[in-house]
Each structure stands twice: as C-alpha cells, then as structure tokens.
Design a protein around this motif. Structure first.
Motif, mmCIF file in Angstrom:
data_model
loop_
_atom_site.group_PDB
_atom_site.id
_atom_site.type_symbol
_atom_site.label_atom_id
_atom_site.label_comp_id
_atom_site.label_asym_id
_atom_site.label_seq_id
_atom_site.Cartn_x
_atom_site.Cartn_y
_atom_site.Cartn_z
ATOM 1 N N ALA A 17 31.582 12.211 12.131
ATOM 2 C CA ALA A 17 30.800 11.193 11.414
ATOM 3 C C ALA A 17 31.740 10.317 10.581
ATOM 4 O O ALA A 17 32.611 10.821 9.876
ATOM 5 C CB ALA A 17 29.766 11.861 10.515
ATOM 6 N N SER A 18 31.551 9.022 10.670
ATOM 7 C CA SER A 18 32.387 8.091 9.921
ATOM 8 C C SER A 18 32.196 8.297 8.420
ATOM 9 O O SER A 18 31.071 8.348 7.929
ATOM 10 C CB SER A 18 32.029 6.655 10.303
ATOM 11 N N ALA A 19 33.293 8.437 7.702
ATOM 12 C CA ALA A 19 33.234 8.619 6.248
ATOM 13 C C ALA A 19 34.250 7.683 5.607
ATOM 14 O O ALA A 19 35.440 7.785 5.876
ATOM 15 C CB ALA A 19 33.520 10.067 5.884
ATOM 16 N N ASN A 20 33.761 6.769 4.767
ATOM 17 C CA ASN A 20 34.654 5.800 4.126
ATOM 18 C C ASN A 20 34.678 5.909 2.613
ATOM 19 O O ASN A 20 35.320 5.114 1.957
ATOM 20 C CB ASN A 20 34.245 4.378 4.525
ATOM 21 N N GLY A 21 33.980 6.847 2.053
ATOM 22 C CA GLY A 21 33.968 7.021 0.607
ATOM 23 C C GLY A 21 33.618 8.455 0.259
ATOM 24 O O GLY A 21 33.230 9.255 1.119
ATOM 25 N N LEU A 22 33.727 8.766 -1.016
ATOM 26 C CA LEU A 22 33.518 10.132 -1.474
ATOM 27 C C LEU A 22 32.135 10.659 -1.091
ATOM 28 O O LEU A 22 32.016 11.776 -0.584
ATOM 29 C CB LEU A 22 33.731 10.215 -2.986
ATOM 30 N N ALA A 23 31.091 9.868 -1.291
ATOM 31 C CA ALA A 23 29.731 10.335 -0.987
ATOM 32 C C ALA A 23 29.584 10.690 0.492
ATOM 33 O O ALA A 23 28.976 11.708 0.837
ATOM 34 C CB ALA A 23 28.705 9.279 -1.389
ATOM 35 N N ALA A 24 30.160 9.880 1.366
ATOM 36 C CA ALA A 24 30.071 10.143 2.809
ATOM 37 C C ALA A 24 30.851 11.398 3.186
ATOM 38 O O ALA A 24 30.388 12.204 4.002
ATOM 39 C CB ALA A 24 30.569 8.943 3.600
ATOM 40 N N PHE A 25 32.029 11.576 2.602
ATOM 41 C CA PHE A 25 32.809 12.786 2.882
ATOM 42 C C PHE A 25 32.061 14.027 2.402
ATOM 43 O O PHE A 25 31.981 15.037 3.093
ATOM 44 C CB PHE A 25 34.185 12.733 2.224
ATOM 45 N N GLU A 26 31.519 13.963 1.191
ATOM 46 C CA GLU A 26 30.825 15.119 0.635
ATOM 47 C C GLU A 26 29.550 15.458 1.417
ATOM 48 O O GLU A 26 29.127 16.605 1.436
ATOM 49 C CB GLU A 26 30.493 14.877 -0.840
ATOM 50 N N ALA A 27 28.948 14.461 2.055
ATOM 51 C CA ALA A 27 27.710 14.686 2.811
ATOM 52 C C ALA A 27 27.954 15.397 4.143
ATOM 53 O O ALA A 27 27.026 15.936 4.738
ATOM 54 C CB ALA A 27 27.009 13.356 3.058
ATOM 55 N N ASP A 28 29.197 15.400 4.607
ATOM 56 C CA ASP A 28 29.507 16.041 5.887
ATOM 57 C C ASP A 28 29.470 17.560 5.731
ATOM 58 O O ASP A 28 29.512 18.092 4.625
ATOM 59 C CB ASP A 28 30.894 15.582 6.367
ATOM 60 N N THR A 29 29.399 18.265 6.861
ATOM 61 C CA THR A 29 29.474 19.724 6.845
ATOM 62 C C THR A 29 30.861 20.140 7.327
ATOM 63 O O THR A 29 31.430 19.504 8.220
ATOM 64 C CB THR A 29 28.395 20.347 7.754
ATOM 65 N N TYR A 30 31.402 21.186 6.733
ATOM 66 C CA TYR A 30 32.777 21.612 7.010
ATOM 67 C C TYR A 30 32.837 23.085 7.364
ATOM 68 O O TYR A 30 32.073 23.895 6.849
ATOM 69 C CB TYR A 30 33.670 21.347 5.779
ATOM 70 N N GLU A 31 33.784 23.403 8.230
ATOM 71 C CA GLU A 31 34.074 24.788 8.613
ATOM 72 C C GLU A 31 35.492 25.095 8.139
ATOM 73 O O GLU A 31 36.436 24.390 8.480
ATOM 74 C CB GLU A 31 33.986 24.946 10.136
#
Length: 152
Positions: A17-31
């Motif tokens: 998923a494209s992430a260009n700012g802190l909110a977008a990065f934080e909204a992603d799910t991570y393993e």
C-alpha cells in the motif's frame, strides 16, 4: 541525551500500500521479521556534481540527485518465520512499507524494494548458521520518524 541501544529493536515488513506520510505508514499492518542479526544504516545521500572552470582555475560543485540509499540486513535463516517468508515473497517485486522499531518505542518508517534476498550456507564448522542476506533498496526520500509512545 539518552543513548538508544538496538539490542531489542525490531524490523517489520508491511504491505505494498502506498504510504507517503506518518498516518499512512501507521495505518498499514506489519509482520515482524524474526532473527534479525545485523542491520545497516538507514540514510540517503545527495550525489555531488562538479565541473572544472578553467577561467577561474577551480572546481565548481553542485548538489546532484538524491539517492535514498540501501540497507543491508542479515537474519539467521528460519524457514518457519512469517516475517522472513514475507520478505522472501517481497523479493518477487514491488515496493513495500517497512517499520524499524527502536528499543525506546520510536519507529522509523520507509518504503523499499527487495532486490537481494539470498540464503547463506553458513560457512565451515558446526558453529555457523544459515543466514538470509537481504538488501532493502529505499525508493523514497527521508525515512519518516514516529516518536515513542508516552509513558502512562
């Protein structure tokens, strides 16, 4: 000034998923990618261009293109680790979001491709382990830093 050690830091892989700012990065799910043994510096640099000015008898330097840099990582290979499997799958192409969480809770987010994902055989002797040697080629500018959560 507080010194931050990296002995319990974690590296996690997100989605494409494209992430260009802190909110977008934080909204992603991570393993979380297990068995992290080494991680290189997370930085980029600008190339320096130059031209020789014969009239002035000197070099003129100028700021060139920005290279977001690459991060070399080494993991103890674990074929059952979901994070390592996601990293191996990411090697098939596409940019992914990554999160590096420091011991103090701060997080560094960045996007990267995985151009190298190689299994190292471990070398000679019984005390060597197989490794997963990875290069994360960052594809966007400065990494996004999130502050550590406030203590209750």
């Amino acid at each position: 000034m507080a010194v931050i050690k990296h002995n319990t830091s974690t590296l996690s892989i997100g989605t494409t998923a494209s992430a260009n700012g802190l909110a977008a990065f934080e909204a992603d799910t991570y393993e979380t990618i297990g068995q992290l043994n080494e991680i290189g510096e997370i930085s980029g640099e600008r190339n320096i261009g130059s031209i020789k000015d014969i009239n002035l008898g000197r070099m003129i330097k100028f700021e060139g293109s920005y290279d977001p840099g690459s991060i070399d990582c080494v993991f103890a290979y674990d074929p059952n680790d979901a994070g390592q499997q996601a990293l191996i799958d990411a090697h098939n192409g596409g940019g992914y979001n990554f999160k590096y969480t420091l011991t103090n809770g701060e997080a560094i987010y960045f996007r990267a491709y995985v151009p190298k994902c190689a299994i190292g055989t471990g070398g000679d002797g019984d005390d060597h382990v197989m490794t997963l040697n990875v290069i994360l080629a960052r594809d966007k500018g400065i990494a996004v830093m999130a502050p550590a959560p406030e203590a209750p």
